[in-house]
Each structure stands twice: as C-alpha cells, then as structure tokens.
Write an enzyme that holds these catalytic residues in place. Structure first.
Site, short mmCIF file in Angstrom:
data_model
loop_
_atom_site.label_atom_id
_atom_site.label_comp_id
_atom_site.label_asym_id
_atom_site.label_seq_id
_atom_site.Cartn_x
_atom_site.Cartn_y
_atom_site.Cartn_z
N ASP B 213 0.48 -1.39 -6.21
CA ASP B 213 -0.35 -0.15 -5.12
C ASP B 213 -0.13 -0.66 -4.01
O ASP B 213 -0.21 -1.99 -3.69
CB ASP B 213 -1.82 -0.50 -5.96
CG ASP B 213 -2.99 0.13 -5.63
OD1 ASP B 213 -2.71 1.59 -5.77
OD2 ASP B 213 -3.47 0.08 -4.95
N ASN B 221 -5.11 4.75 6.15
CA ASN B 221 -5.07 6.25 6.39
C ASN B 221 -6.34 6.06 7.01
O ASN B 221 -6.50 6.84 8.66
CB ASN B 221 -5.89 6.35 4.86
CG ASN B 221 -4.32 7.45 4.57
OD1 ASN B 221 -3.05 8.07 5.53
ND2 ASN B 221 -4.88 8.13 3.48
N HIS B 226 -3.50 10.07 8.83
CA HIS B 226 -2.59 10.05 7.46
C HIS B 226 -0.28 10.62 8.44
O HIS B 226 -0.29 9.97 7.05
CB HIS B 226 -2.75 11.90 6.84
CG HIS B 226 -4.23 11.83 6.22
ND1 HIS B 226 -4.45 11.72 4.73
CD2 HIS B 226 -5.13 11.68 6.68
CE1 HIS B 226 -5.04 11.24 4.77
NE2 HIS B 226 -5.76 12.00 5.80
N ASP B 230 1.18 8.50 5.22
CA ASP B 230 2.62 8.59 5.00
C ASP B 230 3.55 7.57 5.33
O ASP B 230 5.09 7.44 4.80
CB ASP B 230 2.58 9.73 5.38
CG ASP B 230 2.11 11.21 4.36
OD1 ASP B 230 1.18 10.74 3.70
OD2 ASP B 230 2.00 12.19 4.99
N GLU B 256 -1.45 6.04 -3.75
CA GLU B 256 -0.86 4.50 -3.14
C GLU B 256 0.21 3.68 -4.30
O GLU B 256 0.51 3.01 -4.19
CB GLU B 256 -0.79 4.39 -2.20
CG GLU B 256 -2.62 3.70 -2.71
CD GLU B 256 -3.83 4.05 -2.88
OE1 GLU B 256 -3.30 5.64 -2.94
OE2 GLU B 256 -4.62 3.52 -3.13
#
Lengths: 123, 337
Positions: B213, B221, B226, B230, B256
C-alpha cells in the site's frame, strides 16, 4: 455411526497430508495410494466408500483409473470425487461421463472438501 | 422434453437473463442458448459440468463459455436442440409483441368510443349520454390497467437490457489489465492466485503473497490533485513490475494497493523481497511531472505464505493483517503474518 472408508489417490504427499488432516474430524478411515494402479490394487482387496482422485499421476492417471474401476465387479459402488488442478470444461465433462460423482478444483480448503463429502457420510 | 407453453418459456427466459446478469455473462445468442439448455434441464451432463464450475467458485470467462458451447453444442443432435431453443425464444418474443398489440387495440377501441360520442345526438336523451359516459369510464379503466401492466413489463425489460449491456461493455474492456497502470487487474489476480495455490498444493512448494500500500496516498491526491496521484500510481506500478521475477505475478489490487504472488518463496525470502521493493520505491527518481515539493513516496508491505488446505481468503487476510501492522507501526516497513 460406523466409519466409512476413504481412499486418497494422489501422487502429491502434500495433498495426502492435507486431506488426512481435514478428514480427522469426520468419520472416515483413510487409506492412501500414489497412483491409479496402486489405487486399483487397493480397491480389488476391498472397495472403499469414497475415493478422492487426482487426475495427473505417473503410471496410471485418474481418468484411466476411473474407467477401469467402473468396469469391474463392485466398481460402481464407491463415490468418486476428482480433486485436480484441471479446471477446463473438457476435463470436467470427461470426468462426469467417466462416472465421477463430484469434482473439486485445487486448491481446495477444509470447508469445500467437507461440503462435498458430507452427503456421502449418510450414504 | 422442452417445457411447453408460453408461460414456461417466459419463466425460462427470465431465469436465463437472471443468470446472465448474476455471472456477468455477455448476452450473445450462444450464451443465451447455453443457459437456456441449462435451465431447461434436458442435458444432465451440461448441467453437472456447469454446477461443478459454480460450486468450485470459478467464474464464466469468455473462454469457459466458448468451451462449454463447443463441447455441448457441436454435434448434429445438439444443433437441433439449439434450433428448438431459438424457436422457443421466438415464441416468447411473439408473446411479448402480442401484449403490446393488445394494448394498441385498446387504444384504438377507446378512440372509436370517443368518436361515437362526438357523432352522437344527445338532444333530450340523457340516458344515452349516461350510458356512453359509463362505457367510456369502463374503457378508460380497462385501458389504464393494461397500460400499467405493459409499462411495467417494458420497464422491467429495459432494466434487464441495461444490465446486459453493462456486462457486455465490461467484457469488451481488456479483461486482464488495469487501465491506468497496465499491471494485471484484480480479476487477473484472482485467477492467478487460484492457479498458483493449486500448483503449490500439488507440489508442496512455498508460495508467498505480498500486499503493498502506498503510504499517505490520500494526502498526495488531496494536496497535488488526481493527475499527480495517477502518476504516482503508474510509477510505483512500473517499479514493482521491474523488481519482480518473470514467474511472479504483480497486480493492482485496488485503489493504491498492489499484490504480488511469489512462487517458490518462503517466509524469509518473502520478507527480503518486500524489503527490496521498499528500497526500490524510495530510491525511484520522481518523474519530471511530479512536483519537487512532494514528500518522497514510500510503501508499506504485508507478507504471508500459503498453507495448503487453508481458504484463499484467509491467506489474503493474513497478508492484509500484516500490512495493517506495518501501517500501525509507522509505515514504510515490511511485516509478515
């Protein structure tokens, strides 16, 4: 309840050990064979009530064993459960047409095996 | 034999559609015929084969459906069965069209009645007017009742069609890759974990699972947007993919989270792989489009090994628990359970 006799035919010692452990809590007397030929010899001595059968084994594979078993005297009585990594339609169909009663795709867990075996305890 | 009668055919058709929706199967004519046969129940081997797949928790991929169709519908006898099946489907359609036509006839009759009123001479004939009014009310009620029924049927059908279209759309997307990172997706991971655990159960060899993770990903974010989020996901995915062996299976597990299956890897080796990945991520040079003000990206890793005979969900749960412990103990670390 009198105990049933279960024959495990699998060339994998790991599978045989796992099945033995899972069957501990069930009323089954367990026997082992590491290929179909040895399995047939055991059946000729005494037919088990249930057979857990691997597909890919040296000497004699599972489907050859099953056809040979079903064609001999008393060979229609054991319930046969295939336990194999083969998960495609053709293998499943071949097993069913060959006379298998159930089919378990590896990996299986205790609950899966027990659920397939429990109808056979009351046979 | 086939169940006779339109009601039976329709309830069979409903059962087929419900199954297609349940297993997310695209509503192609072949799939329809396959499941029609299953529910009609006159091919016991087909039924048992499908029951085996269901009871083993296997899904119905395009390949499996194709194999079922080829296996059970290839002979001349079975082609006959397919033809009969499509005949029943046509009858069902005709039945539905019949309902629609009856509704139109109602409307026509209602129109004629209205016409009758317009033409009638009601001078001094209160009874005739009352009679016509009562007739009109009865007609209107009957039509409203049938319209409601037809409306409900049409709404129901369009809901089902929408669901089937959604299935088709998801089936058409690349079935195995995650759209953003290009890693294997969750569906592909679910297939791989079954295959590898089956092999490990047979061979008795070790099999490890890492769940990874990205630390504080939500903050990335929220702070940088975003697009940056990404880009971080893609960079982590690339680093993970480059760091593992060819026989390993790396996947985007969700959000994630990533998962890596490591065949022939025991507990000690799994911890070492986890540590290697953690270093590789923290060393990875930020890409030019990532802002220089951003904190370094780190990961937490949970690892565990498969125990033959344990349910797969329990195994995944152990890696998850280890990951949770890594997070709780301060992140940017590897834990084993």
């Amino acid at each position: 309840m009198s105990s049933k006799r279960c024959l495990i035919i699998d060339d994998s010692p790991t599978i045989r050990k796992v099945v033995r452990r899972i069957l501990q809590d069930l009323p089954f007397e367990v026997e082992e064979a590491e290929n179909g030929e040895i399995g047939l010899a055991r059946c000729d001595l005494r037919m088990p009530n249930v057979i857990l059968l691997d597909w890919n084994m040296p000497v004699m594979n599972g489907i050859e064993f099953l056809r040979s078993l079903r064609s001999r005297a008393g060979g229609d009585s054991p319930a046969v459960i295939f336990c194999t990594t083969e998960s495609d339609v053709e293998h499943i169909r071949e097993a069913i047409e060959g006379g298998a009663n159930e089919y378990i795709i590896k990996p299986f867990d205790a609950e899966m095996l027990r659920s397939k075996l429990s109808p056979m305890i009351t046979m | 034999m086939y169940l006779e009668g339109l009601t039976d055919a329709r309830s069979l058709a409903d059962a087929v559609i419900a199954t297609l929706v349940q297993y997310e199967i695209p509503a192609t004519p072949d799939n329809y015929a396959l499941w029609y046969e299953y529910h009609a129940g006159h091919n016991p081997d087909l039924r048992r084969t499908i029951d085996v797949i269901v009871s083993n928790g296997g899904g119905f991929s395009e390949g499996t459906l194709h194999d079922l169709y080829i296996s059970f519908f290839s002979s001349v006898k079975e082609e006959q069965a397919v033809r009969e099946t499509s005949l029943r489907v046509q009858e069902t359609l005709r039945d539905v069209i019949g309902i629609a036509n009856r509704a139109r006839a109602d409307a026509d009759q209602f129109g004629a009645t209205l016409g009758g009123i317009a033409l009638a001479d009601f001078d001094n004939n209160v009874n005739a007017l009352r009679e016509l009014t009562e007739h009109l009310v009865r007609e209107a009620q009957a039509m409203a009742g049938r319209s409601r029924y037809v409306g409900a049927r049409i709404r129901e059908s369009s809901d089902k069609i929408e669901a089937l279209e959604r299935n088709l759309a998801s089936a058409l997307r690349d079935a195995t890759k995650d759209g953003l990172t290009g890693l294997s997706n969750r569906k592909s991971f679910d297939t791989a974990i079954r295959k590898l655990a089956g092999e490990a159960m047979n061979s008795g060899e070790d099999l490890a699972l890492l769940i990874i993770d990205i630390d504080h990903f939500k903050a990335v974010n929220d702070t940088w947007g975003h697009q940056v989020g990404d880009a971080v996901l893609c960079q982590v995915a690339t680093t993970l993919e480059q760091a593992v062996r060819g026989e390993d299976h790396a996947a985007r597990y969700g959000g994630e989270e990533f998962a890596i299956l490591l065949p022939r890897t025991n507990a000690t080796a799994a911890l070492a792989v986890g540590e290697n990945l953690r270093h590789a991520i923290s060393r990875a040079t930020p890409q030019p489009n990532l802002t220089p003000l951003m904190n370094p990206i780190t990961i937490s890793v949970g690892a565990s090994c498969y125990e033959p005979g344990d349910p797969l969900t329990e195994w995944v749960g152990r890696s998850d628990a280890a990951l949770y412990r890594a997070k709780r103990e301060g992140r940017n670390r590897v834990q084993f359970a």
